[in-house]
Design an enzyme around this catalytic site. Sequence first.
Site, mmCIF file in Angstrom:
data_model
loop_
_atom_site.group_PDB
_atom_site.id
_atom_site.type_symbol
_atom_site.label_atom_id
_atom_site.label_comp_id
_atom_site.label_asym_id
_atom_site.label_seq_id
_atom_site.Cartn_x
_atom_site.Cartn_y
_atom_site.Cartn_z
ATOM 1 N N GLY A 152 0.819 -1.198 0.000
ATOM 2 C CA GLY A 152 0.000 0.000 0.000
ATOM 3 C C GLY A 152 0.855 1.250 0.000
ATOM 4 O O GLY A 152 2.050 1.217 0.313
ATOM 5 N N CYS A 153 0.235 2.377 -0.330
ATOM 6 C CA CYS A 153 0.977 3.640 -0.436
ATOM 7 C C CYS A 153 1.426 4.159 0.927
ATOM 8 O O CYS A 153 2.608 4.461 1.135
ATOM 9 C CB CYS A 153 0.130 4.684 -1.165
ATOM 10 S SG CYS A 153 -1.562 4.833 -0.562
ATOM 11 N N TYR A 154 0.499 4.283 1.868
ATOM 12 C CA TYR A 154 0.881 4.729 3.211
ATOM 13 C C TYR A 154 1.923 3.797 3.837
ATOM 14 O O TYR A 154 2.921 4.268 4.409
ATOM 15 C CB TYR A 154 -0.342 4.783 4.121
ATOM 16 C CG TYR A 154 -1.268 5.959 3.932
ATOM 17 C CD1 TYR A 154 -0.800 7.274 3.905
ATOM 18 C CD2 TYR A 154 -2.640 5.763 3.821
ATOM 19 C CE1 TYR A 154 -1.662 8.355 3.767
ATOM 20 C CE2 TYR A 154 -3.524 6.828 3.681
ATOM 21 C CZ TYR A 154 -3.031 8.123 3.653
ATOM 22 O OH TYR A 154 -3.894 9.178 3.523
ATOM 23 N N THR A 156 4.166 2.005 2.407
ATOM 24 C CA THR A 156 5.466 2.167 1.754
ATOM 25 C C THR A 156 6.223 3.361 2.324
ATOM 26 O O THR A 156 7.386 3.242 2.741
ATOM 27 C CB THR A 156 5.288 2.337 0.231
ATOM 28 O OG1 THR A 156 4.732 1.137 -0.311
ATOM 29 C CG2 THR A 156 6.613 2.624 -0.447
#
Length: 357
Positions: A152-154, A156
């Site tokens: 996921g972005c957060y 990462t």
Amino acid sequence: MVRYSFIGATGYVCGELLRMMVNHPQAELVSVLDTFAVGSKIQESHPALRGFYDKEIVELNPENVRLTAQQSDVVFIVVPSGEVAQYAEIVLAEGKKLIDIGADIRFRDVDVWEKWYGAKHPNPQMTHDAIYCIPEVMRDLAKGKSLIANPGCYPTASTLGLQPMLKTGHVVENTIVIDSKSGYTGAGRRPALNKLLTEAENNFCAYGLGGTHRHTPEIEQNIAYITGKDLMKPETWQYINFQPHLLPQVRGIEVTIYATLDRDYTNDEVFKMYDDFYKDEPFVMVFPANQPVQTKWVYGTNLCAMTPTYDDRTHRLIVSSVIDNIGKGAAGQAIQNMNLICGLPETTGLLVPPMYP
């Protein structure tokens, strides 16, 4: 030449991945599939791609997935939660590789997924067999594998910002707080009231209050991996406070990480530690305390930029970490993982400067 296809063609992530793939000298697009806009050209859903691609969107169904897999080496997929397994089983049965950019196979322990997603997982074994991979954290696990869970972005931005200090063993357990902000592309392309310009512009708000956001256990799992905890025993993981917010901008993520340490550092010491740790990672940039990172510094790239600091008054590490949520947080990292599992240099097609200012 790596032949690739994409399931979930009309979403932002597919558009971004295809944009980035224009620079990839060893990748060729085979097919794009979706349940939306079937029969139209991909450039109609993503007008910026006009002149670069001319593929027709194929209807997403099991038979078309099978035909696509037979012609592809790698299939990327973004579909609603709970729907990945039915297509992944087909791709894997054809002996091809699959990279899931969603969350269906991110947790080694299927009970964690079922608790946070409120559903029965259709293929529990798949969650155990998949390799979750932030390349800068666990690339050795993924090399040569066929089933990859793209992070996921957060998680990462948060995991990369925490990793060097976690490795020292000086982070006091259960003291990590992650204050996070994301642009609106992180909420996907489907229409919603809160994404209207009149609602979003000049507005700023928290969401997923009370520790309810689904990226919380993903970050906790990453911390457990880095600190050597058993990923099948979530009861041994340390807890974090993770609080996301929506920024009034199109894309970009900034996370401010706070963690109590059991010894003191100076800003210079923390900077040197982080800079040394990531010196061989081409997609991670570390800046000193007098250069707080900005989301525009990574806009449209697979880069992560961070400024690690130390507050000696409160004995807390404070790290600002930024990524592009649909770049390093999704499409860019998926391409990096494709390069990794296909035996290509990870940087292939991805080393570009940000779209700044």
